[in-house]
Design a protein around this motif. Structure first.
Motif, PDB file in Angstrom:
ATOM      1  N   UNK A 149       6.742  -0.331   2.302  1.00 31.24           N
ATOM      2  CA  UNK A 149       5.879   0.838   2.436  1.00 31.24           C
ATOM      3  C   UNK A 149       5.106   1.095   1.142  1.00 31.24           C
ATOM      4  N   UNK A 150       5.778   0.930   0.027  1.00 33.57           N
ATOM      5  CA  UNK A 150       5.120   1.126  -1.273  1.00 33.57           C
ATOM      6  C   UNK A 150       3.974   0.127  -1.441  1.00 33.57           C
ATOM      7  N   UNK A 151       4.211  -1.117  -1.041  1.00 35.41           N
ATOM      8  CA  UNK A 151       3.173  -2.142  -1.159  1.00 35.41           C
ATOM      9  C   UNK A 151       1.952  -1.783  -0.330  1.00 35.41           C
ATOM     10  N   UNK A 152       2.160  -1.302   0.890  1.00 37.64           N
ATOM     11  CA  UNK A 152       1.027  -0.941   1.755  1.00 37.64           C
ATOM     12  C   UNK A 152       0.225   0.205   1.154  1.00 37.64           C
ATOM     13  N   UNK A 153       0.930   1.196   0.615  1.00 38.99           N
ATOM     14  CA  UNK A 153       0.238   2.344   0.016  1.00 38.99           C
ATOM     15  C   UNK A 153      -0.556   1.921  -1.206  1.00 38.99           C
ATOM     16  N   UNK A 154      -0.002   1.031  -2.000  1.00 44.77           N
ATOM     17  CA  UNK A 154      -0.733   0.535  -3.169  1.00 44.77           C
ATOM     18  C   UNK A 154      -1.997  -0.205  -2.744  1.00 44.77           C
ATOM     19  N   UNK A 155      -1.914  -0.989  -1.677  1.00 44.45           N
ATOM     20  CA  UNK A 155      -3.092  -1.702  -1.187  1.00 44.45           C
ATOM     21  C   UNK A 155      -4.161  -0.724  -0.701  1.00 44.45           C
ATOM     22  N   UNK A 156      -3.732   0.321   0.016  1.00 39.41           N
ATOM     23  CA  UNK A 156      -4.686   1.329   0.496  1.00 39.41           C
ATOM     24  C   UNK A 156      -5.339   2.044  -0.678  1.00 39.41           C
TER      25      UNK A 156
END
Length: 359
Positions: A139-146
């Motif tokens: 989840x952290x990775x997805x938020x960083x990408x966004x």
């Protein structure tokens, strides 16, 4: 990924045991996606001690089979079987059923209950949302990408802030660039406001034209795999007045005061107090917004909601916004917002777009 979803489901089951429930009916779209991986709509989830079910219809059946993790997909014929009858058919010997009370209307729930018969139902609020407050590494990775997409889109947008540009046109350009960079859509309706209209915290972009010396406030976000970013920047086009500069500096100092003390174990209300102390000490305190920030993830405004009544203690894995603002009617407003990850020791800023006041 399979292990991540199994861990989420097992944690949910453990909470059901604590609440004395046999099963849970998941009705919230974000909650269902969090537990199953299904990204479509018109679906309902059932969590039992032995089995997980996702009920949908022909429109989403293939998608659900491809996306769901450890959920048996049930394709309901809506013409032949009511939702309540379908739910009951998969509850087995269940005697007590919790349900996502915040995500269903009264009329629909009355129809479901009629079919459930003697099964005891209990409205549940916040059970899955509390799980979602602490993000796992995926989840952290997805938020960083966004957040990175939003940063890049804003960088590409800066040349469009010129005299004569309208709020609507610049907002559309920003949205186009985010989606061109890979965003699945918009985290929320883009806020793009010029001049005195920047005093509207959630105003809608219109035909206001940008002039030299105007405030600019933009609040926007990108989406990756359902996870959202949320960032606000405020600018002045050309030369700023002393009042505009003072207003901006006050908000910037309030935001930094809150950010500086972030760490796991901190009562979130202390961050609110730190920002509020700066705002109240200024001559603009009476126009300051009431809240400071919120969690962000699959839903834009997730728990915790950080304000004067927040009783949450920050944990490693929280992703929150810090966004103080001052909004003076008929003059303008300033808000600065960043996404921050609470780490094992302190925090990490996820939104990196620069904050030049004058552009």
């Amino acid at each position: 990924m399979k292990e991540i979803y199994q861990q989420r489901q097992n944690q949910c089951r453990a909470q059901l045991v604590e609440q004395g429930l046999d099963a849970l009916l998941v009705l919230g779209f974000e909650n269902l996606r969090y537990l199953s991986g299904f990204s479509g709509h018109a679906a309902y989830g059932i969590i039992t001690p032995e089995q997980n079910y996702l009920i949908t219809d022909y429109r989403y059946a293939e998608q659900a089979v491809n996306e769901c993790r450890d959920f048996e997909v049930i394709t309901r014929d809506r013409e032949k079987e009511t939702l309540g009858a379908c739910i009951k058919r998969h509850l087995g010997s269940t005697k007590s059923l919790g349900f996502d009370a915040a995500f269903i209307n009264v009329a629909m729930w009355q129809g479901v209950c009629k079919d459930l018969g003697n099964i005891t139902t209990l409205p549940i609020t916040g059970l899955i949302e509390r799980q979602r407050m602490v993000k796992d590494h995926w989840e952290i990775k997805q938020t960083k990408l966004a957040a990175a997409i939003a940063d890049q889109a804003l960088s590409e947008l800066m040349p469009y802030f010129v005299e004569g540009a309208t709020e609507r046109d610049v907002a559309l350009e920003l949205e186009y660039r985010m989606q061109k960079l890979g965003s699945e859509g918009l985290a929320f309706d883009t806020i793009m406001l010029f001049a005195e209209r920047s005093s509207l915290p959630h105003g809608i972009p219109g035909e206001q034209k940008l002039k030299n010396g105007d405030f600019i406030t933009l609040d926007f976000g990108a989406v990756i795999n359902g996870y959202r970013s949320d960032m606000t920047r405020s600018y002045i086009l050309g030369e700023a007045s002393k009042k505009q500069t003072d207003l901006y500096n006050t908000v910037a100092q309030a935001q930094q005061a809150a950010i500086d003390i972030l760490k796991p174990g901190l009562p979130a209300v202390e961050a609110y107090k730190a920002a509020r102390e700066v705002l109240n000490a200024s001559e603009y305190g009476q126009w300051a917004g009431d809240g400071l920030g919120h969690g962000v993830g699959l839903f834009l405004h997730e728990a915790p909601i950080i304000g004067p009544n927040c009783d949450y203690v920050l944990e490693t894995g929280n992703i929150i916004t810090i966004e103080p603002g001052i909004y003076i009617p008929d003059f303008g407003g300033v808000r600065l917002e960043d996404d921050l990850l609470i780490t094992e020791d302190d925090f990490q800023v996820l939104t990196h777009a620069p904050k030049p006041f004058v552009i």
